[in-house]
Design a protein around this motif. Sequence first.
Motif, PDB file in Angstrom:
ATOM      1  N   LEU A 230       0.823  -1.213   0.000  1.00 58.02           N
ATOM      2  CA  LEU A 230       0.000   0.000   0.000  1.00 58.02           C
ATOM      3  C   LEU A 230       0.856   1.261   0.000  1.00 58.02           C
ATOM      4  N   GLY A 231       1.909   1.273   0.805  1.00 61.73           N
ATOM      5  CA  GLY A 231       2.750   2.453   0.895  1.00 61.73           C
ATOM      6  C   GLY A 231       3.396   2.812  -0.426  1.00 61.73           C
ATOM      7  N   TYR A 232       3.843   1.820  -1.193  1.00 59.88           N
ATOM      8  CA  TYR A 232       4.512   2.120  -2.441  1.00 59.88           C
ATOM      9  C   TYR A 232       3.536   2.534  -3.529  1.00 59.88           C
ATOM     10  N   ILE A 233       2.329   2.005  -3.494  1.00 57.67           N
ATOM     11  CA  ILE A 233       1.307   2.481  -4.431  1.00 57.67           C
ATOM     12  C   ILE A 233       1.053   3.966  -4.208  1.00 57.67           C
ATOM     13  N   LEU A 234       0.865   4.353  -2.953  1.00 64.06           N
ATOM     14  CA  LEU A 234       0.626   5.763  -2.639  1.00 64.06           C
ATOM     15  C   LEU A 234       1.840   6.621  -2.991  1.00 64.06           C
ATOM     16  N   ARG A 235       3.038   6.098  -2.742  1.00 66.94           N
ATOM     17  CA  ARG A 235       4.255   6.860  -3.030  1.00 66.94           C
ATOM     18  C   ARG A 235       4.336   7.247  -4.494  1.00 66.94           C
ATOM     19  N   TYR A 236       4.221   6.264  -5.379  1.00 69.64           N
ATOM     20  CA  TYR A 236       4.402   6.551  -6.801  1.00 69.64           C
ATOM     21  C   TYR A 236       3.261   7.392  -7.357  1.00 69.64           C
ATOM     22  N   HIS A 237       2.052   7.176  -6.829  1.00 66.49           N
ATOM     23  CA  HIS A 237       0.922   8.002  -7.255  1.00 66.49           C
ATOM     24  C   HIS A 237       1.165   9.474  -6.901  1.00 66.49           C
ATOM     25  N   LEU A 238       1.598   9.743  -5.668  1.00 69.13           N
ATOM     26  CA  LEU A 238       1.768  11.122  -5.222  1.00 69.13           C
ATOM     27  C   LEU A 238       2.973  11.795  -5.873  1.00 69.13           C
ATOM     28  N   ILE A 239       4.068  11.079  -6.064  1.00 71.48           N
ATOM     29  CA  ILE A 239       5.235  11.665  -6.720  1.00 71.48           C
ATOM     30  C   ILE A 239       4.883  12.123  -8.127  1.00 71.48           C
ATOM     31  N   ARG A 240       4.085  11.328  -8.813  1.00 72.87           N
ATOM     32  CA  ARG A 240       3.750  11.651 -10.193  1.00 72.87           C
ATOM     33  C   ARG A 240       2.696  12.753 -10.306  1.00 72.87           C
ATOM     34  N   THR A 241       1.942  12.992  -9.252  1.00 80.72           N
ATOM     35  CA  THR A 241       0.864  13.978  -9.343  1.00 80.72           C
ATOM     36  C   THR A 241       1.202  15.306  -8.666  1.00 80.72           C
ATOM     37  N   ILE A 242       1.878  15.281  -7.514  1.00 79.33           N
ATOM     38  CA  ILE A 242       2.167  16.535  -6.808  1.00 79.33           C
ATOM     39  C   ILE A 242       3.661  16.827  -6.718  1.00 79.33           C
ATOM     40  N   GLY A 243       4.512  15.931  -7.210  1.00 78.65           N
ATOM     41  CA  GLY A 243       5.944  16.206  -7.248  1.00 78.65           C
ATOM     42  C   GLY A 243       6.701  15.631  -6.058  1.00 78.65           C
ATOM     43  N   GLN A 244       7.966  15.307  -6.303  1.00 80.94           N
ATOM     44  CA  GLN A 244       8.806  14.705  -5.282  1.00 80.94           C
ATOM     45  C   GLN A 244       9.027  15.635  -4.093  1.00 80.94           C
ATOM     46  N   SER A 245       9.226  16.926  -4.358  1.00 82.54           N
ATOM     47  CA  SER A 245       9.556  17.850  -3.277  1.00 82.54           C
ATOM     48  C   SER A 245       8.396  17.994  -2.295  1.00 82.54           C
ATOM     49  N   TYR A 246       7.170  18.201  -2.798  1.00 77.26           N
ATOM     50  CA  TYR A 246       6.027  18.358  -1.898  1.00 77.26           C
ATOM     51  C   TYR A 246       5.712  17.037  -1.201  1.00 77.26           C
ATOM     52  N   PHE A 247       5.824  15.927  -1.929  1.00 74.41           N
ATOM     53  CA  PHE A 247       5.624  14.617  -1.318  1.00 74.41           C
ATOM     54  C   PHE A 247       6.597  14.424  -0.160  1.00 74.41           C
ATOM     55  N   ALA A 248       7.847  14.794  -0.374  1.00 73.64           N
ATOM     56  CA  ALA A 248       8.862  14.629   0.664  1.00 73.64           C
ATOM     57  C   ALA A 248       8.581  15.509   1.878  1.00 73.64           C
ATOM     58  N   LEU A 249       8.021  16.694   1.660  1.00 75.15           N
ATOM     59  CA  LEU A 249       7.696  17.568   2.780  1.00 75.15           C
ATOM     60  C   LEU A 249       6.682  16.913   3.709  1.00 75.15           C
ATOM     61  N   GLY A 250       5.678  16.276   3.139  1.00 72.72           N
ATOM     62  CA  GLY A 250       4.681  15.604   3.964  1.00 72.72           C
ATOM     63  C   GLY A 250       5.278  14.502   4.809  1.00 72.72           C
ATOM     64  N   LEU A 251       6.340  13.863   4.295  1.00 72.24           N
ATOM     65  CA  LEU A 251       6.957  12.772   5.027  1.00 72.24           C
ATOM     66  C   LEU A 251       7.787  13.247   6.212  1.00 72.24           C
ATOM     67  N   ASN A 252       7.865  14.564   6.414  1.00 68.09           N
ATOM     68  CA  ASN A 252       8.485  15.059   7.644  1.00 68.09           C
ATOM     69  C   ASN A 252       7.715  14.608   8.873  1.00 68.09           C
ATOM     70  N   LEU A 253       6.476  14.186   8.686  1.00 66.97           N
ATOM     71  CA  LEU A 253       5.689  13.684   9.810  1.00 66.97           C
ATOM     72  C   LEU A 253       6.189  12.326  10.301  1.00 66.97           C
ATOM     73  N   ILE A 254       6.932  11.617   9.476  1.00 70.70           N
ATOM     74  CA  ILE A 254       7.394  10.274   9.854  1.00 70.70           C
ATOM     75  C   ILE A 254       8.196  10.288  11.147  1.00 70.70           C
ATOM     76  N   PRO A 255       9.165  11.202  11.337  1.00 65.87           N
ATOM     77  CA  PRO A 255       9.887  11.200  12.614  1.00 65.87           C
ATOM     78  C   PRO A 255       8.980  11.400  13.823  1.00 65.87           C
TER      79      PRO A 255
END
Length: 307
Positions: A230-255
Amino acid sequence: MIRKPTPVDIFLLILVSLIWASTFLAIKVCVDEIGPTWLVAIRVLVGFLAILPWIAWRGLVLPKGGGQWALTLSVALLSIIVPFFLIAWAELTIDSGVTALLMGMGPFFAMLLSHLATEDDRMNLFKVLAVMCGFAGVLTVIGPSAVGGLGDHLLAHAAVLGASLCYSVVGVFVRRVQGIPPTRFSGLILGLSAALLVPYALATGQPDWQGLSAEAIVALVYLGVFPTALGYILRYHLIRTIGQSYFALGLNLIPIFGVSLGALVLDEPVSLSLFVALALVVTGLFFGQRGARQASPPKASTTAATP
């Protein structure tokens, strides 16, 4: 071409961040019992089997040409095989919360790499401040005053940072793979990874299958189905639609999620240094979001992958 994130995109970012934060907790539960090699092989195989029914229904889509195959194999290596093993090996010696915090460097690596490798994801003043906060957070975690026994854990810290860098690099490759929908692309790279990892694991010897605890078995299945499939499906979908940089910003919540889960579920210690590092990461997230808002409207990219 990437677009402005919608409320649904933001929800999916939070969801995938929580799912991936739980990864480090699940790894910590089972890595001592099964070892990093078999943990990664089983995780990838379960993830592939979870996606397989969808692929069977919609049909397998393969890369066209040697260049696309090379990109696909690079994605498999850098987003699955190498980082999965580095993280699992590191958690033999360090807490899941510390691992999650160090993985928070991914968004900052991604901003730097996207600036260098893309035309529609550039740096600005606020993104520079975000990167500086991220590096300060890492120095807080691995500095001698923050974590005792630096010599004992330096390689584990470096392994996690290496995994984080892998994820950042692969975001650039993903947008260059063309013509494969996200779910089927996830299944393809999981299948390729399983085909490489399972024979290697078999060659290293068998773990004590009968000695595995129920918690370890549940953790292994969870790792395959949720963070991997599930995580990788969401990853590739979001990278292709909103961009790697914005996708990566959201992942700041992981820590934040990762440290909290480690403390709540495994009673891992939460030191003052971890709170300081979290504050720096959150500050970096704030600056990164401001930078994303001030970025110029995205231009069409000649390397964008087909959704």
